[in-house]
Design a protein around this motif. Structure first.
Motif, PDB file in Angstrom:
ATOM      1  N   ALA A 174      23.713 -33.408  73.639  1.00 28.11           N
ATOM      2  CA  ALA A 174      24.999 -34.070  73.365  1.00 28.11           C
ATOM      3  C   ALA A 174      25.923 -33.146  72.574  1.00 28.11           C
ATOM      4  O   ALA A 174      27.112 -33.012  72.886  1.00 28.11           O
ATOM      5  CB  ALA A 174      24.768 -35.384  72.609  1.00 28.11           C
ATOM      6  N   LYS A 177      27.229 -30.473  74.859  1.00 34.18           N
ATOM      7  CA  LYS A 177      28.239 -31.018  75.772  1.00 34.18           C
ATOM      8  C   LYS A 177      29.598 -31.117  75.065  1.00 34.18           C
ATOM      9  O   LYS A 177      30.625 -30.755  75.624  1.00 34.18           O
ATOM     10  CB  LYS A 177      27.780 -32.409  76.213  1.00 34.18           C
ATOM     11  CG  LYS A 177      28.173 -32.803  77.607  1.00 34.18           C
ATOM     12  CD  LYS A 177      27.314 -33.987  78.020  1.00 34.18           C
ATOM     13  CE  LYS A 177      27.887 -34.720  79.203  1.00 34.18           C
ATOM     14  NZ  LYS A 177      27.023 -35.864  79.570  1.00 34.18           N
ATOM     15  N   HIS A 178      29.565 -31.599  73.828  1.00 33.04           N
ATOM     16  CA  HIS A 178      30.814 -31.712  73.067  1.00 33.04           C
ATOM     17  C   HIS A 178      31.417 -30.338  72.786  1.00 33.04           C
ATOM     18  O   HIS A 178      32.642 -30.177  72.795  1.00 33.04           O
ATOM     19  CB  HIS A 178      30.568 -32.473  71.761  1.00 33.04           C
ATOM     20  CG  HIS A 178      30.147 -33.891  71.990  1.00 33.04           C
ATOM     21  ND1 HIS A 178      29.577 -34.671  71.007  1.00 33.04           N
ATOM     22  CD2 HIS A 178      30.201 -34.672  73.092  1.00 33.04           C
ATOM     23  CE1 HIS A 178      29.305 -35.868  71.494  1.00 33.04           C
ATOM     24  NE2 HIS A 178      29.668 -35.893  72.765  1.00 33.04           N
ATOM     25  N   GLY A 318      23.154 -41.239  76.708  1.00 33.60           N
ATOM     26  CA  GLY A 318      24.570 -40.913  76.494  1.00 33.60           C
ATOM     27  C   GLY A 318      25.253 -41.731  75.424  1.00 33.60           C
ATOM     28  O   GLY A 318      26.475 -41.649  75.252  1.00 33.60           O
ATOM     29  N   GLU A 321      27.225 -39.636  73.079  1.00 26.74           N
ATOM     30  CA  GLU A 321      28.191 -38.702  73.675  1.00 26.74           C
ATOM     31  C   GLU A 321      29.582 -39.327  73.703  1.00 26.74           C
ATOM     32  O   GLU A 321      29.715 -40.555  73.662  1.00 26.74           O
ATOM     33  CB  GLU A 321      27.744 -38.320  75.094  1.00 26.74           C
ATOM     34  CG  GLU A 321      26.453 -37.511  75.077  1.00 26.74           C
ATOM     35  CD  GLU A 321      25.920 -37.211  76.478  1.00 26.74           C
ATOM     36  OE1 GLU A 321      26.683 -37.362  77.464  1.00 26.74           O
ATOM     37  OE2 GLU A 321      24.739 -36.829  76.573  1.00 26.74           O
TER      38      GLU A 321
END
Ligand SMILES: [Zn+2]
Lengths: 386, 134
Positions: A174, A177-178, A318, A321
């Motif tokens: 996560a 991804k950020h 998720g 996220e």
């Protein structure tokens, strides 16, 4: 304290992992400070309070360089990674009591180009408050760095609650991804899959390489002023609704805690929410001190976003996220943006609450939480609103 | 390869390790409320008493948690990896960081019964380590 103080300026130095670009810690802290002061629409002479980090230049050096002639408030919080958010609490107390009017918080280091962050404590653990205990009772057994200390707590959590390696991986993924949504993030172009995560070398079981934060050069800074003075600034003010910090018992030795999961945050979080008069379910996003993946999971539990033992399930699917129920570390955190000792989490929280953060903006963000974790489990937390 | 980090043999650490050198695992015990404690402190956190004695431990305990260091984060342990720092909970209730001498890291389990097995490091220092109980 509630809503009496605001964050009005935020800024960072360049974040780097390049010996060629290395500058002094003082230089990068001043770079970050000037950006935060400019962001607040102030001149450095208007700063009358400084909360420097315990690692780096002194108040005196910072003030001399910034030309601050009337310094009325200065203190240093000795809580390692929990110090940045605890300093935010001190700044809010200072401006709401009138001890100071415009307070600068700054932290940062050369965690990559000078002494690598991982070596600081293994070289001399007594720089830590209470570090003599680690020297006399931990180090002889090769328990030499935070990754290994905290791995002991993570392993115990896995045993008691069935927390899995894949759940720790979900946190690493996560954050990564950020980071891909953040131009400043050092890992923005390095995609990470669960397979990559699981096949990476073990550092201190259960921590693998991607469970561990980055070592970087960089600094970040924040300017806090009273709610009255915060009006008519360049940016909309971000209100400090509540803040608290606490040490666990005992603070200098973590293995003999009756309840090994009871950290400073366990006590600080309910206090901060009580001051803010909101509850964890009112929070739209959280910037959580992520020195290692498990500390994110543990702080999610101890902050009260879920019950203790449920953190593993919470971070899956998720949920943490952007677009999920509780986006965590929307900048990529210490794991994937940069490690500047926790100040970057406050910077990101303030930016989320100002709005217009582009692809990584949490939609409808009204209330955010930022936490700190330091030393053997010191904790700090602030509840912020737009 | 640098030397392994050693305790500073001063104050109560000196006394704790001096008992170990004599083959005795002792912890502080409050003279007023009988509470055991580790690491050594000046006062009893339970009752506030400053009166205490070094009292012999049963030497028996249970593995509370462990980690396996696969990468040496201190140069002195470069040849030792993989090794496993372990927290043992003594039957007296106190916990200490140690190592299990006769157990491969892959065989460690929380709840494993262990007993003290002293390991001489030098003429000045003996560390309390543990071995599996039969
Ligand atoms: Zn007592």
């Amino acid at each position: 304290m509630k809503d009496k103080a605001c964050i009005v300026g935020v800024g960072e130095s360049a974040y780097t992992r390049d010996v060629e670009l290395s500058k002094s810690v003082l230089a990068i802290q001043l770079e970050a400070s000037m950006r935060a002061i400019e962001d607040a629409g102030l001149s450095p002479k208007q700063i009358d309070g400084i909360l420097p980090s315990q690692y780096g230049p002194t108040t005196e050096e910072l003030a001399a360089n910034l030309g601050i002639e009337e310094l009325r408030f200065a203190t240093t919080v000795h809580m390692g990674g929990a110090a940045a958010v605890a300093s935010l609490q001190h700044a809010a107390m200072a401006v709401s009591s009138g001890a100071a009017e415009r307070v600068l918080l700054v932290s940062g280091w050369n965690g990559y180009s000078m002494q690598r962050a991982r070596n600081i404590l293994s070289t001399n653990v007594t720089v830590l408050p209470g570090g003599a205990i680690a020297r006399d009772y931990y180090m002889p057994y090769g328990l030499t760095v935070p990754a290994q200390w905290y791995a002991l707590i993570a392993r115990r959590h896995m045993h008691e609650f069935g927390t899995t390696q894949e759940q720790l991986g979900a946190i690493a993924l996560a954050m990564r991804k950020h980071a891909s949504l953040n131009d400043k993030a050092l890992m923005r172009d390095r995609a990470l899959s669960l397979k990559d995560y699981l096949s990476a070398p073990v550092i201190a079981d259960p921590y693998r390489m991607f469970d561990c934060c980055l070592e970087t050069d960089g600094a970040a800074a924040v300017v806090v002023t009273s709610a009255e003075r915060a009006k008519d600034r360049k940016h909309r003010p971000v209100y400090i609704m509540g803040a608290a910090a606490a040490h666990p018992y005992p603070a200098d030795e973590f293995t003999n805690r009756e309840d090994i999961f009871h950290t400073g945050l366990t006590d600080a979080a309910p206090k901060a929410f009580a001051i803010a008069d909101v509850s964890p379910s009112d929070v739209d996003f959280a910037e959580i001190y992520d020195c290692f993946t498990f500390e994110v999971l543990q702080q999610i539990e101890e902050t009260g976003f879920c019950e203790r033992g449920e953190g593993g399930a919470f971070v899956e699917g998720g949920r943490i996220e952007i677009g999920g129920e509780l986006p965590v570390n929307t900048h990529g955190g210490l794991l994937s943006e940069a490690h500047v000792l926790g100040m970057s989490h406050i910077v990101e929280a303030a930016r989320q609450l100002r709005g217009n953060l582009g692809k990584r903006q949490v939609k409808g963000a009204e209330i955010g939480v930022v936490t700190g974790w330091g030393d053997f489990g010191d904790g700090s937390i602030a509840v912020l609103r737009r | 390869m640098s030397d392994k980090p050693l305790p500073e043999l001063a104050g109560y650490a000196k006394e704790f390790y001096a008992w170990c050198r004599r083959g005795d695992l002792r912890f502080q015990r409050c003279s007023d409320c009988d509470a055991w404690r580790h690491v050594p402190r000046e006062m009893c956190a339970k009752c506030g008493s400053a009166e205490w004695k070094w009292v012999k431990s049963s030497g028996k305990g249970t593995v509370f948690t462990w980690t396996v260091a696969e990468r040496a984060m201190h140069p002195a342990f470069a040849d030792a990896v993989p090794y496993a720092p372990v927290v043992v909970e003594m039957d007296e209730g106190v916990r200490l960081v140690t190592e299990i001498v006769d157990c491969a890291p892959s065989e460690l389990e929380i709840g494993m019964r262990v007993e003290v097995a002293f390991a001489k490091v030098s003429d000045e220092l003996t560390l309390p380590k543990f071995r599996r109980m039969p």
